[in-house]
Design a protein around this motif. Sequence first.
Motif, PDB file in Angstrom:
ATOM      1  N   CYS A 189      32.671   7.563  29.263  1.00  0.00           N
ATOM      2  CA  CYS A 189      32.165   7.060  27.971  1.00  0.00           C
ATOM      3  C   CYS A 189      30.687   6.692  28.043  1.00  0.00           C
ATOM      4  O   CYS A 189      30.121   6.211  27.074  1.00  0.00           O
ATOM      5  N   CYS A 200      36.700   1.356  34.287  1.00  0.00           N
ATOM      6  CA  CYS A 200      35.713   1.132  33.230  1.00  0.00           C
ATOM      7  C   CYS A 200      36.349   0.219  32.181  1.00  0.00           C
ATOM      8  O   CYS A 200      37.420   0.520  31.660  1.00  0.00           O
ATOM      9  N   CYS A 254      36.588   2.280  28.571  1.00  0.00           N
ATOM     10  CA  CYS A 254      37.510   3.376  28.257  1.00  0.00           C
ATOM     11  C   CYS A 254      38.668   3.503  29.239  1.00  0.00           C
ATOM     12  O   CYS A 254      39.562   4.303  29.019  1.00  0.00           O
ATOM     13  N   CYS A 284      29.527   4.942  33.534  1.00  0.00           N
ATOM     14  CA  CYS A 284      30.822   5.589  33.407  1.00  0.00           C
ATOM     15  C   CYS A 284      30.646   7.062  33.033  1.00  0.00           C
ATOM     16  O   CYS A 284      29.982   7.375  32.047  1.00  0.00           O
TER      17      CYS A 284
HETATM   18 ZN    ZN Z   1      34.090   4.369  30.345  1.00  0.00          ZN
END
Ligand code: ZN
Length: 448
Positions: A27, A10, A13, A24
């Motif tokens: 996050c 990701c 994050c 994701c």
């Molecule tokens: Zn993320």
Amino acid sequence: MSKSRIKYICSNCGYESLRWLGKCPECESWNSFTEEIIETSKRKPVISKSKYELNTIENISANEEDRIKTGITEFDRVLGGGLMPGSVILLGGDPGIGKSTLAMQATANIKQKVLYATGEESEKQIKLRASRLKLNSPEFYVQAETNLSDILGAINQLSPSVVVIDSIQTMYRTELDNSPGTITQIRECTSLLTEEAKKKHYSVIIIGHVTKEGMIAGPKLLEHMVDAVIQFEGESNHSFRILRAQKNRFGSTNEIGVFEMHEDGLREIKNPSELFLSEREKQTPGSVVTSSIEGTRPILLEVQALVTPSNYGYPQRVSNGFDQRRLSILLAVLEKRAGIRVSATNVFVNIAGGIRIIEPAADLAVCSAIASSLTEKVIDNQTIMIGEVGLGGEIRSVGHIEKRIQEAAKLGFKTAIVPPGNTKEIKSSSNILIKAFDNLEQVIKNLL
Ligand SMILES: [Zn+2]
Ligand SMILES: Nc1ncnc2c1ncn2[C@@H]1O[C@H](COP(=O)(O)OP(=O)(O)OP(=O)(O)O)[C@@H](O)[C@H]1O
Ligand SMILES: [Mg+2]
């Protein structure tokens, strides 16, 4: 033993997955996964048997005075008093907002060696900017380079006090197969820079672009590695810029620095209130001034509201610089508790100058501006309004009332409408008339 394989990371994050994911799980950002090569090694951890020289905290010398002053007070204040040696600062902002300009102006005044490493521009371009900004700095070195090994080599050769990396998205480490700008490169370059900066005790300003979602690429990823994250903000149609700290290990995160962009670079705005109120119309309905606290400083801001009849079924609610959800709540309170009929009208709220207000202390000004526009009645332009509005229509206390009042008195305001709970804290010394009302309905009845 080391092997490499593909993983999906990701970009916000750093969450890792073996499959590509649309959203994701960590996050909750969408479409943030990118394919990357991950090197994995399976070796046993080693605990070293060497002898160490350990210091007690009392024997370690470190001083607040060690901070390097950049000479740009707005910049130094946001950092908590200047650049801390060995600290790493991430400077983020939209493309073209003035990140390189700020980094150059802030470091050019330092009477110590500075290395400006850029992967974005050529030496000549940097020179042209320096001439335009009229920088005069014999200790300012420029390196147009994207290979981090070469930059670290130059740092070892030069021993600068401050290093600028413009930008982290263009840098790469040759040991990694990933291309520059990938999460792995950004993370590994930042981590190596941080490690070296702490070891050799120089400060690093890392410039990072903001992605279209309004975040520095991989913000969560870099945030914990660096000592401070500062964000350079502004609107393309306004010449002023605001510098804000999002994280700071060496200072408060509430401070803001205000600048104005000119041909010859950024100029500091020492008195932001004057700037933000300078274009105010004399007496117009829908305009109310409030006093907002930004960091340790009070700033006076003009809240503007425009209420128009809605011809379509669903009325529009648009706000610029003020939280949209908070606006919806305040509209419901106005309707229910103060008898201001806004359910069938379009409501537009704007904080003049393109600034953002986050504190609820602006509630009263927002409500009053809306009521003023709806009724076409003017609120005296020598009056400021401060207070949080509760769901019952009550006016709730706010912090730092004295500071806010003093700023208003300094700029010639005659009356301040304040929360009743705050009146005791106000010293009578300032020659400004203090009025307090218990609820929104009374405020509106008395002022309009
Ligand atoms: Zn993320
Ligand atoms: N000749 C000029 N006169 C006035 N302002 C200028 C001039 N040249 C550049 N600027 C201002 O400087 C800004 C660009 O500054 P700078 O290059 O520092 O931004 P940046 O954030 O580093 O951009 P990038 O994301 O492209 O690296 C322009 O948007 C403009 O406002
Ligand atoms: Mg730049």
